[in-house]
Design an enzyme around this catalytic site. Structure first.
Site, PDB file in Angstrom:
ATOM      1  N   HIS A  58      45.365  17.702  -3.300  1.00  0.00           N
ATOM      2  CA  HIS A  58      44.176  16.922  -2.950  1.00  0.00           C
ATOM      3  C   HIS A  58      43.135  17.045  -4.071  1.00  0.00           C
ATOM      4  O   HIS A  58      42.912  18.136  -4.601  1.00  0.00           O
ATOM      5  CB  HIS A  58      43.582  17.429  -1.631  1.00  0.00           C
ATOM      6  CG  HIS A  58      42.568  16.506  -1.033  1.00  0.00           C
ATOM      7  ND1 HIS A  58      41.275  16.450  -1.475  1.00  0.00           N
ATOM      8  CD2 HIS A  58      42.673  15.585  -0.046  1.00  0.00           C
ATOM      9  CE1 HIS A  58      40.606  15.545  -0.772  1.00  0.00           C
ATOM     10  NE2 HIS A  58      41.443  14.994   0.102  1.00  0.00           N
ATOM     11  N   GLU A  74      39.922  17.123  -4.083  1.00  0.00           N
ATOM     12  CA  GLU A  74      38.853  18.092  -3.821  1.00  0.00           C
ATOM     13  C   GLU A  74      39.305  19.498  -4.183  1.00  0.00           C
ATOM     14  O   GLU A  74      38.575  20.251  -4.851  1.00  0.00           O
ATOM     15  CB  GLU A  74      38.442  18.057  -2.341  1.00  0.00           C
ATOM     16  CG  GLU A  74      37.396  19.107  -1.991  1.00  0.00           C
ATOM     17  CD  GLU A  74      37.235  19.342  -0.499  1.00  0.00           C
ATOM     18  OE1 GLU A  74      37.066  20.507  -0.096  1.00  0.00           O
ATOM     19  OE2 GLU A  74      37.280  18.348   0.268  1.00  0.00           O
TER      20      GLU A  74
END
Length: 274
Positions: free
Chosen positions: A120, A122
């Protein structure tokens, strides 16, 4: 059939902030998708000429670069700063926090454990702030394979389930002498998850609205499915299947943090017609 909305759903503070930033930054480029919602990304491109770059190699003659809500790796930020372009930071403040924690704790000699999906964006950004690298895990089984010191700092991807994060932290506390736990799960994510759980218990069918590449939306679908077998994740009203609603009395609706109100209204409107 009655349509019932969750108590909390849809746009969170960080996404609202990012959309406003993008709307006031016409003709800019975002480094990666600004948010995980394809419909909203298309709207920003159409109405504000905010285009999405999949990598820094596509910068070209870009004069203004917007950093996505999920943040970007520290080395990518340094690269942007070396260019003569205007940088607009739309990183969600709730994402900036674990970045800062990883940077500080690693400088103080702590092993960094991140609960989240290593693929991901993030998590990739947060991990880059750990001075000596970090261990990214999604399960206790993965934890068991690690060789850690007895000074550990642990953070979470902002959109994970709190119950799963607690399993990770409880294991670490039971097996290591010093564990610093930082609950970096976003409050809006928690509120949306609890509201989805409560609604799913009381309905015959659950519609979860949001990007299929959105972590927090997928978590809402997973939670809904636990309590309502007939739970469906959709991005637009075109995906609604009238057969889903046959003999249903109450339809619950929730939406991910990257889902704008105009999409929710469209879908609820079509459900009511069905």
């Amino acid at each position: 059939m009655k349509v019932k909305l969750a108590e909390y759903y849809g746009f969170c503070f960080g996404v609202k902030r990012a959309i406003k930033i993008a709307e006031s930054s016409k003709n800019a480029s975002t480094i990666g998708p600004l948010i995980h919602n394809n419909e909203e990304i298309h709207r920003l491109k159409k109405d504000y000429n905010v285009v999405t770059l999949q990598s820094l190699e596509g910068l070209g003659e870009t004069q203004k670069a917007i950093i996505r809500t999920h943040g970007i790796p520290k080395q990518d930020l340094k690269f942007l700063e070396s260019k003569q372009i205007d940088i607009v930071d739309a990183t969600c403040p709730f994402v900036t926090k674990p970045q800062q924690i990883c940077e500080q704790m690693s400088a103080e000699g702590y092993d960094i454990v991140i609960f989240g999906d290593k693929q991901h964006p993030e998590v990739k950004g947060v991990e880059s702030y750990a001075q000596y690298g970090a261990h990214v895990v999604l399960s206790i089984d993965e934890l068991k394979t690690l060789r850690l010191t007895h000074k550990i700092a642990v953070v979470s991807q902002t959109t994970r389930k709190i119950e799963e994060f607690m399993k990770i932290t409880n294991y670490l506390i039971a097996h290591y002498k010093e564990v610093r736990v930082f609950n970096t799960i976003c409050n809006a994510t928690l509120d949306n998850q609890v509201a989805a759980k409560e609604l799913a218990k009381d309905v015959d069918i659950m519609i979860v609205i949001g990007g299929k590449n959105s972590s927090n939306t997928k978590q809402l679908h997973y939670i809904s499915k636990e309590f309502c077998d007939d739970s469906y994740l959709i991005e637009s009203e075109k995906e609604l299947n009238p057969q889903w609603f046959k003999n249903k009395k109450i339809c619950g609706v929730t939406a991910g943090a990257s889902t704008p109100g105009w999409i929710i209204d469209k879908i609820v409107g079509k459900i009511e017609k069905i």
